[in-house]
Design a protein around this motif. Structure first.
Motif, PDB file in Angstrom:
ATOM      1  N   VAL A  67       0.874  -1.166   0.000  1.00  0.00           N
ATOM      2  CA  VAL A  67       0.000   0.000   0.000  1.00  0.00           C
ATOM      3  C   VAL A  67       0.914   1.220   0.000  1.00  0.00           C
ATOM      4  CG1 VAL A  67      -1.805   1.267   1.241  1.00  0.00           C
ATOM      5  CG2 VAL A  67      -1.757  -1.239   1.315  1.00  0.00           C
ATOM      6  N   GLN A  68       0.687   2.157  -0.900  1.00  0.00           N
ATOM      7  CA  GLN A  68       1.568   3.315  -1.012  1.00  0.00           C
ATOM      8  C   GLN A  68       0.828   4.601  -0.673  1.00  0.00           C
ATOM      9  OE1 GLN A  68       3.209   2.206  -5.042  1.00  0.00           O
ATOM     10  NE2 GLN A  68       5.136   2.538  -3.982  1.00  0.00           N
ATOM     11  N   ASN A  69       1.347   5.329   0.307  1.00  0.00           N
ATOM     12  CA  ASN A  69       0.784   6.627   0.653  1.00  0.00           C
ATOM     13  C   ASN A  69       1.130   7.654  -0.431  1.00  0.00           C
ATOM     14  OD1 ASN A  69      -0.052   5.553   3.082  1.00  0.00           O
ATOM     15  ND2 ASN A  69       1.634   6.414   4.276  1.00  0.00           N
ATOM     16  N   PRO A  70       0.332   8.698  -0.551  1.00  0.00           N
ATOM     17  CA  PRO A  70       0.660   9.781  -1.499  1.00  0.00           C
ATOM     18  C   PRO A  70       1.714  10.714  -0.894  1.00  0.00           C
ATOM     19  CG  PRO A  70      -1.406  10.266  -0.403  1.00  0.00           C
ATOM     20  CD  PRO A  70      -0.991   8.902   0.083  1.00  0.00           C
ATOM     21  N   GLY A  71       2.934  10.228  -0.788  1.00  0.00           N
ATOM     22  CA  GLY A  71       4.009  10.996  -0.166  1.00  0.00           C
ATOM     23  C   GLY A  71       4.212  10.586   1.276  1.00  0.00           C
ATOM     24  N   ASN A  72       5.114  11.307   1.962  1.00  0.00           N
ATOM     25  CA  ASN A  72       5.423  11.012   3.360  1.00  0.00           C
ATOM     26  C   ASN A  72       4.385  11.674   4.257  1.00  0.00           C
ATOM     27  OD1 ASN A  72       7.418  12.211   5.906  1.00  0.00           O
ATOM     28  ND2 ASN A  72       7.230  10.020   5.543  1.00  0.00           N
ATOM     29  N   LYS A  73       3.542  10.852   4.888  1.00  0.00           N
ATOM     30  CA  LYS A  73       2.409  11.353   5.665  1.00  0.00           C
ATOM     31  C   LYS A  73       2.539  11.109   7.158  1.00  0.00           C
ATOM     32  CE  LYS A  73      -0.131  12.887   2.247  1.00  0.00           C
ATOM     33  NZ  LYS A  73      -0.573  14.291   2.165  1.00  0.00           N
ATOM     34  N   GLY A  74       3.404  10.199   7.563  1.00  0.00           N
ATOM     35  CA  GLY A  74       3.558   9.926   8.987  1.00  0.00           C
ATOM     36  C   GLY A  74       3.099   8.525   9.365  1.00  0.00           C
ATOM     37  N   LYS A  75       3.578   8.072  10.529  1.00  0.00           N
ATOM     38  CA  LYS A  75       3.256   6.710  10.967  1.00  0.00           C
ATOM     39  C   LYS A  75       1.763   6.549  11.232  1.00  0.00           C
ATOM     40  CE  LYS A  75       4.272   3.186  14.425  1.00  0.00           C
ATOM     41  NZ  LYS A  75       4.966   2.839  15.681  1.00  0.00           N
ATOM     42  N   GLY A  76       1.141   7.542  11.852  1.00  0.00           N
ATOM     43  CA  GLY A  76      -0.280   7.447  12.144  1.00  0.00           C
ATOM     44  C   GLY A  76      -1.117   7.303  10.882  1.00  0.00           C
ATOM     45  N   TYR A  77      -0.794   8.073   9.871  1.00  0.00           N
ATOM     46  CA  TYR A  77      -1.478   7.984   8.583  1.00  0.00           C
ATOM     47  C   TYR A  77      -1.279   6.596   7.985  1.00  0.00           C
ATOM     48  CZ  TYR A  77      -2.872   9.328   3.805  1.00  0.00           C
ATOM     49  OH  TYR A  77      -3.498   9.416   2.575  1.00  0.00           O
ATOM     50  N   SER A  78      -0.038   6.093   8.054  1.00  0.00           N
ATOM     51  CA  SER A  78       0.282   4.790   7.467  1.00  0.00           C
ATOM     52  C   SER A  78      -0.499   3.675   8.140  1.00  0.00           C
ATOM     53  CB  SER A  78       1.788   4.517   7.583  1.00  0.00           C
ATOM     54  OG  SER A  78       2.538   5.494   6.883  1.00  0.00           O
ATOM     55  N   VAL A  79      -0.548   3.687   9.465  1.00  0.00           N
ATOM     56  CA  VAL A  79      -1.285   2.656  10.193  1.00  0.00           C
ATOM     57  C   VAL A  79      -2.763   2.724   9.830  1.00  0.00           C
ATOM     58  CG1 VAL A  79      -2.031   1.923  12.489  1.00  0.00           C
ATOM     59  CG2 VAL A  79       0.374   2.466  12.082  1.00  0.00           C
ATOM     60  N   ARG A  80      -3.322   3.926   9.835  1.00  0.00           N
ATOM     61  CA  ARG A  80      -4.731   4.086   9.478  1.00  0.00           C
ATOM     62  C   ARG A  80      -5.001   3.607   8.057  1.00  0.00           C
ATOM     63  NH1 ARG A  80      -6.570  10.134   9.497  1.00  0.00           N
ATOM     64  NH2 ARG A  80      -5.253  10.115   7.651  1.00  0.00           N
ATOM     65  N   ASN A  81      -4.152   4.003   7.114  1.00  0.00           N
ATOM     66  CA  ASN A  81      -4.327   3.625   5.718  1.00  0.00           C
ATOM     67  C   ASN A  81      -4.313   2.108   5.570  1.00  0.00           C
ATOM     68  OD1 ASN A  81      -4.608   3.869   2.951  1.00  0.00           O
ATOM     69  ND2 ASN A  81      -2.592   4.768   2.599  1.00  0.00           N
ATOM     70  N   GLY A  82      -3.387   1.459   6.248  1.00  0.00           N
ATOM     71  CA  GLY A  82      -3.294   0.005   6.162  1.00  0.00           C
ATOM     72  C   GLY A  82      -4.454  -0.709   6.834  1.00  0.00           C
ATOM     73  N   LEU A  83      -4.795  -0.297   8.051  1.00  0.00           N
ATOM     74  CA  LEU A  83      -5.837  -0.998   8.794  1.00  0.00           C
ATOM     75  C   LEU A  83      -7.210  -0.825   8.160  1.00  0.00           C
ATOM     76  CD1 LEU A  83      -4.967  -0.625  12.592  1.00  0.00           C
ATOM     77  CD2 LEU A  83      -4.378  -2.442  11.000  1.00  0.00           C
ATOM     78  N   LEU A  84      -7.485   0.337   7.567  1.00  0.00           N
ATOM     79  CA  LEU A  84      -8.788   0.532   6.943  1.00  0.00           C
ATOM     80  C   LEU A  84      -8.903  -0.218   5.620  1.00  0.00           C
ATOM     81  CD1 LEU A  84      -9.620   4.279   7.715  1.00  0.00           C
ATOM     82  CD2 LEU A  84     -10.592   2.221   8.749  1.00  0.00           C
ATOM     83  N   GLN A  85      -7.791  -0.615   5.043  1.00  0.00           N
ATOM     84  CA  GLN A  85      -7.832  -1.411   3.817  1.00  0.00           C
ATOM     85  C   GLN A  85      -7.678  -2.902   4.091  1.00  0.00           C
ATOM     86  OE1 GLN A  85      -6.277   0.200   0.152  1.00  0.00           O
ATOM     87  NE2 GLN A  85      -5.254   1.807   1.307  1.00  0.00           N
ATOM     88  N   ALA A  86      -7.303  -3.252   5.309  1.00  0.00           N
ATOM     89  CA  ALA A  86      -7.105  -4.652   5.661  1.00  0.00           C
ATOM     90  C   ALA A  86      -8.428  -5.404   5.633  1.00  0.00           C
ATOM     91  CB  ALA A  86      -6.469  -4.745   7.048  1.00  0.00           C
ATOM     92  N   ALA A  87      -8.386  -6.664   5.220  1.00  0.00           N
ATOM     93  CA  ALA A  87      -9.600  -7.457   5.042  1.00  0.00           C
ATOM     94  C   ALA A  87      -9.863  -8.420   6.187  1.00  0.00           C
ATOM     95  CB  ALA A  87      -9.507  -8.242   3.729  1.00  0.00           C
ATOM     96  N   GLY A  88      -8.920  -8.557   7.128  1.00  0.00           N
ATOM     97  CA  GLY A  88      -9.035  -9.570   8.166  1.00  0.00           C
ATOM     98  C   GLY A  88     -10.114  -9.299   9.192  1.00  0.00           C
ATOM     99  N   GLU A  89     -10.583 -10.377   9.830  1.00  0.00           N
ATOM    100  CA  GLU A  89     -11.517 -10.244  10.948  1.00  0.00           C
ATOM    101  C   GLU A  89     -10.812  -9.647  12.162  1.00  0.00           C
ATOM    102  OE1 GLU A  89     -14.782 -10.743  10.664  1.00  0.00           O
ATOM    103  OE2 GLU A  89     -14.250 -11.057   8.552  1.00  0.00           O
ATOM    104  N   ILE A  90      -9.508  -9.902  12.270  1.00  0.00           N
ATOM    105  CA  ILE A  90      -8.642  -9.252  13.253  1.00  0.00           C
ATOM    106  C   ILE A  90      -7.593  -8.484  12.469  1.00  0.00           C
ATOM    107  CG2 ILE A  90      -6.881  -9.614  15.039  1.00  0.00           C
ATOM    108  CD1 ILE A  90      -8.453 -12.108  15.884  1.00  0.00           C
ATOM    109  N   VAL A  91      -7.384  -7.220  12.822  1.00  0.00           N
ATOM    110  CA  VAL A  91      -6.376  -6.403  12.144  1.00  0.00           C
ATOM    111  C   VAL A  91      -5.383  -5.908  13.188  1.00  0.00           C
ATOM    112  CG1 VAL A  91      -7.904  -5.740  10.272  1.00  0.00           C
ATOM    113  CG2 VAL A  91      -7.821  -4.326  12.310  1.00  0.00           C
ATOM    114  N   MET A  92      -4.118  -5.911  12.842  1.00  0.00           N
ATOM    115  CA  MET A  92      -3.095  -5.486  13.792  1.00  0.00           C
ATOM    116  C   MET A  92      -1.988  -4.756  13.057  1.00  0.00           C
ATOM    117  SD  MET A  92      -0.778  -8.870  14.641  1.00  0.00           S
ATOM    118  CE  MET A  92       0.431  -7.790  15.458  1.00  0.00           C
ATOM    119  N   PHE A  93      -1.184  -4.015  13.818  1.00  0.00           N
ATOM    120  CA  PHE A  93       0.004  -3.423  13.212  1.00  0.00           C
ATOM    121  C   PHE A  93       1.214  -3.694  14.087  1.00  0.00           C
ATOM    122  CE2 PHE A  93      -1.615   0.114  15.814  1.00  0.00           C
ATOM    123  CZ  PHE A  93      -0.476   0.650  16.396  1.00  0.00           C
ATOM    124  N   THR A  94       2.360  -3.770  13.423  1.00  0.00           N
ATOM    125  CA  THR A  94       3.621  -3.996  14.104  1.00  0.00           C
ATOM    126  C   THR A  94       4.687  -3.161  13.422  1.00  0.00           C
ATOM    127  OG1 THR A  94       5.226  -5.684  14.817  1.00  0.00           O
ATOM    128  CG2 THR A  94       4.222  -5.992  12.657  1.00  0.00           C
TER     129      THR A  94
END
Length: 270
Positions: A67-94
């Motif tokens: 998943v590619q952000n539109p430029g450097n947006k920050g860790k919070g943006y990245s986590v949100r972008n990934g988790l909202l696109q994740a398909a799992g019944e459980i979603v996590m970040f590391t």
């Protein structure tokens, strides 16, 4: 294709030196544990070969996505972008440094299975689980920041900043739609929102080892996080979270609606 049980999101910015090792460890763990899992690496506008390495790995791992952000947006943006696109019944970040070994996800998953909506890894609940300790100055600043966070945000957790958190999908879809902080200070905000929504949040001790390559500056980033906490409290006082929650309920968007900031997926994640 059916949705996976677990989605693992890894935010990454200029991680070319260690993303391959991270992918090796995560994919090996997924195979060893027999998890029904997808992996999403969120590239936050890296200037190195992070994206190219992930794309090369995708050739052999069909459930690995970039998943590619539109430029450097920050860790919070990245986590949100990934988790909202994740398909799992459980979603996590590391974190990409895997300071908490991937195997420790079992502890988060168990907390969710026991009734929690959100499970957060903690470095401080059981310090005997720390395999590599931070330098004393980082421990001092970290504990001071955590005390301030707990006081200002009224959060009861021993460790708000550990980059190892898991969510049941419905809770994540609501919490991260309400998130406004996009850089380092996003962790206290998502916990603040979770408590505001009366989600059950469990703190779980995890094995953890400090990585000397950590990019966080306790002085510079710590001051920015204090500013972020002030914004969160101000948003709460003027009712912005309440207004957003009401708007989501009124338009029936609590779980399923698309989000404007989710952009630029270079591989199908559904």
């Amino acid at each position: 294709m059916s949705h996976p049980q677990l989605s693992i999101v890894i935010p990454a910015y200029n991680e070319g030196a260690r993303i391959e090792a991270a992918l090796e460890r995560v994919t090996s763990c997924v195979a060893a544990q027999g998890w029904d899992a997808e992996i999403l690496v969120v590239d936050d506008g890296s200037k190195d070969d992070t994206a190219a390495i992930v794309q090369r790995w995708m050739e052999n791992y069909p459930r690995l996505h970039l998943v590619q952000n539109p430029g450097n947006k920050g860790k919070g943006y990245s986590v949100r972008n990934g988790l909202l696109q994740a398909a799992g019944e459980i979603v996590m970040f590391t974190d990409a440094d895997l300071s908490a070994p991937m195997e420790e996800a079992e502890r988060l998953i168990a907390a969710l299975a026991a009734g929690a909506d959100v499970a957060i890894g903690s470095r401080w609940m059981d310090r005997t689980r720390q395999t590599i300790h931070q330098p004393l100055y980082r421990q001092f600043f970290g504990r001071c920041f955590n005390w301030i966070t707990r006081t200002v945000m009224n959060l009861p957790f021993k460790d708000t900043q550990c980059g190892f958190k898991a969510f049941k999908r419905p809770a994540a879809q609501v919490i991260f739609r309400l998130q406004t902080i996009e850089r380092w200070g996003f962790d206290p905000e998502i916990l603040f929102i979770a408590r505001k929504l009366k989600y059950v949040v469990r703190e779980v001790p995890v094995t953890w080892g400090h990585d000397e390559r950590s990019r966080m500056s306790y002085l510079k980033d710590g001051l920015k996080m204090l500013e972020d906490m002030a914004k969160i409290r101000a948003n709460s006082l003027v009712g912005r979270y309440d207004e957003a929650i009401a708007a989501m309920k009124d338009t029936s968007t609590m779980v399923t609606a698309p989000v404007e900031h989710v952009t630029k997926v270079s591989a199908e994640v559904r």
